[in-house]
Enzyme design. Structure first.
Site, PDB file in Angstrom:
ATOM      1  N   PRO A 322      50.008  45.841  31.020  1.00 18.72           N
ATOM      2  CA  PRO A 322      50.588  44.922  31.827  1.00 18.72           C
ATOM      3  C   PRO A 322      49.917  44.855  33.346  1.00 18.72           C
ATOM      4  CG  PRO A 322      51.935  46.977  31.993  1.00 18.72           C
ATOM      5  CD  PRO A 322      50.688  47.120  31.017  1.00 18.72           C
ATOM      6  N   THR A 323      49.004  45.922  33.555  1.00 19.04           N
ATOM      7  CA  THR A 323      48.433  46.031  35.029  1.00 19.04           C
ATOM      8  C   THR A 323      47.554  44.704  35.136  1.00 19.04           C
ATOM      9  OG1 THR A 323      46.638  47.452  34.672  1.00 19.04           O
ATOM     10  CG2 THR A 323      49.141  48.305  34.770  1.00 19.04           C
ATOM     11  N   CYS A 324      47.309  44.753  36.650  1.00 15.64           N
ATOM     12  CA  CYS A 324      46.102  43.664  37.063  1.00 15.64           C
ATOM     13  C   CYS A 324      44.683  44.339  37.241  1.00 15.64           C
ATOM     14  CB  CYS A 324      46.587  43.323  38.490  1.00 15.64           C
ATOM     15  SG  CYS A 324      48.228  42.530  38.304  1.00 15.64           S
ATOM     16  N   ASP A 325      44.466  45.358  36.120  1.00 13.68           N
ATOM     17  CA  ASP A 325      43.089  45.973  36.075  1.00 13.68           C
ATOM     18  C   ASP A 325      42.389  45.539  34.784  1.00 13.68           C
ATOM     19  OD1 ASP A 325      40.835  47.419  35.665  1.00 13.68           O
ATOM     20  OD2 ASP A 325      41.471  48.803  37.273  1.00 13.68           O
ATOM     21  N   ASN A 366      50.258  49.058  40.548  1.00  7.75           N
ATOM     22  CA  ASN A 366      50.976  47.917  40.686  1.00  7.75           C
ATOM     23  C   ASN A 366      52.391  47.964  40.596  1.00  7.75           C
ATOM     24  OD1 ASN A 366      48.981  45.863  38.271  1.00  7.75           O
ATOM     25  ND2 ASN A 366      48.785  45.987  40.256  1.00  7.75           N
TER      26      ASN A 366
END
Ligand SMILES: *Cc1c(COP(=O)(O)O)cnc(C)c1O
Length: 376
Positions: A322-325, A366
């Site tokens: 789910p993270t923005c990486d 995040n």
């Protein structure tokens, strides 16, 4: 999944991904490993899962502990282990941490070069040292590569250096690579170890210990040999290379002790396609590489995934966190087969996640909480 974990998850009210560890499975893994090698002492590799309940159970069962830091030593002691049941098995230690460990009563230290021997000689006089030798990790899903250990030809010099500086040159260690599926993997390392024993004996140093390391697997997607098969192969290799004078031995299981004991429950956050005719769907979970599934790096460890819709028709999916990486993709090179009917909001179960998950989870990337852990 065990009935106890199923029951626990049914009654759980909190939100968010979690791992549930069943101590009954840890107990039976301990007894399988201990019986597989009845003359070998077990040093649980604390880093695999340092939950206090796991450490206390193992301390009670008679396990010793392989620790990589002063904090891990303190956790093992808090769980009831006396310092004579603890080794400081990291080859990379600060001198002041060696001193702290020694002051806590720890006497067994790992080395793989003369500079580390010298640190120990300065602050831990009379301590026992074992020298780690390199292993190529062939046959392992998570090889430990060249970071730890020296070439076997150097080990006698390292140990002799310690001997001259007043340390107890005690033995050899190696690690055949984690999730090692070849039961014969210990053979060539034991051949090297016995050559080092002979070389040291010629120099007037009697070694006593072979630390056989970890490597015992957990069952993920594929079947793995039973602990018994490892025990038999290792005993045959010990006899082959040491004849009638088999040394004291220890094993350091981490994954094999706790991997199968844990189960992660996660939630499907989003299912999408990158274009109308994209052949694969992207399934995003509320857990990823930064939430505890770091061992999916290079897709090395492939966890079995269960859904409430198992049995329906399946199709290949990319699985991501789910993270923005953008590194937070679990399986893409080899997609996962998941039910076509899988829906946003479904709970999925990620099996055999008791080892190397909680401790690999980021603190707050995040803003996501670290992986919650329940030990039952
Ligand atoms: C990590 C580690 C282990 C445990 O390895 P597993 O493959 O999980 O059993 C054992 N010994 C040492 C020195 C380690 O670093």
């Amino acid at each position: 999944m065990t009935d106890r974990i199923r029951e626990f998850l049914r009654n759980r009210r909190e939100e968010g991904p979690c791992v549930v560890v069943d101590l009954d499975v840890v107990r039976s893994n301990y007894s399988a490993l201990a019986h597989a090698l009845p003359d070998t002492r077990v040093f649980y590799a604390v880093k695999a899962n340092p939950a206090p309940e796991v450490l206390s159970l193992l301390a009670e069962l008679g396990s010793c502990f392989d620790c990589a830091s002063v904090a891990e030593i303190e956790m093992a002691m808090a769980a009831g282990a006396t310092p004579d049941r603890i080794s400081f098995g990291n080859t990379i230690k600060k001198e002041r941490d060696i001193e702290r460990a020694f002051n806590l009563g720890v006497r067994l230290f790992s080395v793989d070069c003369k500079a580390e021997v010298e640190k120990i000689a300065r602050v831990a006089h009379g301590a026992k040292i074992f020298c780690r030798i390199l292993c190529d990790g062939a046959g392992a899903d998570w090889p430990l590569s060249r970071k730890f250990g020296c070439v076997p030809e150097m080990a006698a010099d390292v140990l002799e250096h310690g001997h001259r500086l007043g340390l107890d040159a005690y033995g050899i260690s190696f690690h055949v690579g984690s999730q090692q599926k070849n039961v014969e993997a210990w053979d060539s390392a034991l051949a090297s170890a016995s050559a080092i024993f002979r070389e040291c004996a010629e120099r007037g140093i009697q070694l006593s210990l072979v630390n056989l390391g970890g490597g015992f697997p957990a069952r993920y997607l594929q079947d793995v040999p039973a602990a018994e098969a490892y025990g038999e192969a290792i005993f045959r290799a010990l006899s082959r290379h040491f004849g009638n004078s088999i040394p004291d031995t220890i094993i350091e299981p981490g994954r094999g002790m706790v991997g199968a004991a844990g189960m992660i429950e996660a939630e499907v956050v989003l299912i999408s396609k990158k274009s109308e005719d994209d052949p694969v769907r992207w399934v995003y979970l509320d857990i990823g590489k930064f939430g505890g599934l770091a061992e999916t790096m290079d897709e090395a460890i492939r966890y079995p995934i269960r859904t409430p819709r198992d049995g329906d028709a399946v199709e290949p999916c990319v699985l991501a966190g789910p993270t923005c990486d953008s590194a937070d993709v679990l399986y893409e090179k080899t997609p996962v087969l998941l039910p076509v009917s899988l829906a946003i909001g479904d709970k999925v179960l990620i099996e055999a996640t008791g080892a190397y998950t909680t401790t690999y989870s980021a603190v707050a990337f995040n803003g996501f909480d670290p992986l919650r852990s329940y030990v039952i």
